[in-house]
Design an enzyme around this catalytic site. Sequence first.
Site, short mmCIF file in Angstrom:
data_model
loop_
_atom_site.label_atom_id
_atom_site.label_comp_id
_atom_site.label_asym_id
_atom_site.label_seq_id
_atom_site.Cartn_x
_atom_site.Cartn_y
_atom_site.Cartn_z
N LYS A 79 0.85 -1.20 0.00
CA LYS A 79 0.00 0.00 0.00
C LYS A 79 0.89 1.24 0.00
CE LYS A 79 -3.94 2.02 2.53
NZ LYS A 79 -4.87 1.91 3.67
N SER A 159 -10.01 2.10 2.64
CA SER A 159 -9.07 2.80 1.79
C SER A 159 -8.08 1.88 1.10
CB SER A 159 -8.31 3.83 2.61
OG SER A 159 -7.47 3.18 3.57
N SER A 183 -10.39 -0.06 6.97
CA SER A 183 -9.74 -0.05 5.65
C SER A 183 -9.04 -1.32 5.22
CB SER A 183 -8.73 1.10 5.58
OG SER A 183 -9.40 2.29 5.32
N1 GLN Z 1 -13.55 4.59 5.86
C1 GLN Z 1 -12.97 5.07 7.08
C2 GLN Z 1 -12.57 6.50 6.91
O1 GLN Z 1 -12.73 7.00 5.87
C3 GLN Z 1 -11.82 4.21 7.50
C4 GLN Z 1 -10.59 4.43 6.73
C5 GLN Z 1 -9.45 3.63 7.22
O2 GLN Z 1 -9.63 2.65 7.94
N2 GLN Z 1 -8.26 4.09 6.89
O3 GLN Z 1 -12.08 7.12 7.82
#
Ligand code: GLN
Length: 492
Positions: A79, A159, A183
């Site tokens: 990532k 994400s 995410s």
């Molecule tokens: N969807 C959540 C957010 O937008 C979690 C994102 C994540 O876990 N990095 O904050």
Amino acid sequence: MTDLTKLTLSEARDGLVAKDFSATELTQAHLKAIEAGNDDLNIYVLPTPDVALAQAKASDDRISKGTAGVLEGVPLGIKDLFCTRGVRTTACSKILDDFKPTYESTVTQNLWDAGAVMLGKLNNDEFAMGSSNENSAFGPVVNPWRRKGSQDKLVPGGSSGGSAAAVAAGLCLAATATDTGGSIRQPASLTGTVGVKPTYGRCSRYGIVAFASSLDQAGPITKTVRDGALMLKVIAGHDPKDSTSVDVAVPDYEAGLQEGVKGLRVGVPKEYRIDGMAEEVASLWEQGIAWLKDAGAIIHEISLPHTKYALPAYYIIAPAEASSNLARYDGVRYGLRVPGKDLIDTYEETRAAGFGAEVKRRVLIGTYVLSAGYYDAYYLKAQKVRTLIKGDFDAAWNTVDVVLTPTTPTPAFAFGEKSGDPVQMYLEDIFTVTVNMAGLPGLSVPAGLSGEGTPLGLQLIGKPFDEATLLRAGQTIENAAGRFPIPERWWV
Ligand code: GLN
């Protein structure tokens, strides 16, 4: 020869040891798959074939000398939130521009020390903020899965959308990811892959671009539970460079996987039966309960009474920490600089040009809830809610060993379906954020297909540092569900 990109991580490891193929052949097969698929899927923001082939050659040398590491020669995707020495790292934000770290994140260093090969850097939502990968400065990732009889593009979740899609599409054997509010688990659920979000403190955060430091954790996205166990063992462990990483022994997760769940107490929280949950998600949850019961687990209905406050509290705490962490992107220290008429103007011009809309929204919310007049009303209250949520789980551990829930309220959705309404998008995280708020480990395991023929996952939540039990229960679900199908390769 068999298609090497269809192997699991553990099959590839065994094949390399047995000399059925070389690390170079395995890496070349994946580089070819990336070349063929990346235009359509937009998974890698930076393929690194030269690095990969050099590492694979070194792996082949070590294998022939008998000095192979536990992940020797297996090609992985990383990532783009993990700093990789000398290799562009952007968090998929324009503000980092061409930033090349001078250091390596501990998680990726652990992987290279075990002999793994880096195929490249994977797409994600900018600074890991999002649930669909539509917030990336490099454009969205396309889910390799499509609805039956349809060619519409679906999101892979976010994400870590690039990580999940790469694993599902065979563009790497496994990938690193991060999870602040879901995410790792949510994209795993939407792509038919396994995602492990370890206990807060299990893996070092050193060298990972920070989003919300009290919630962020690194973990693997893999094709199978066994692969998740294998990779977690390598990336976990105490790191003096991260003061929040915890010095507790890392067990051999793979060893206990097939021990089953006889006598395991599984909690089913009634508050997770929310309005608006898709019917197919509810029935998959029932199926998961039945599978565990058939395998000898004891099912208990439990109550986690503060669940309904988790999402609003998360969307105060995460932006608050983000607004503070992102203050460092000032046009002076990193990447992009848009010169203004004076220093303040340079900050403003740089941040206006460098951050995307969702990141700006988070910085605005975060700054607001931390400001003098609102700190007590919002931030402090959200922190109190966080303690109550943790208390719910602490009480649950008196009667159960793991908790079973769906991972997501819906299967994969279409591009643009939720991106116009931030609240709709935030609702995607309804089942996952509690785990981060309480610092617990969580796992998403693919369990079935929706009526549209797209993947759905079940989530297991565990006690702190009890990833082993989580993986064992996940393996039981995987055994019952059968090896998850791979999507039809429409992109080659
Ligand atoms: N969807 C959540 C957010 O937008 C979690 C994102 C994540 O876990 N990095 O904050």
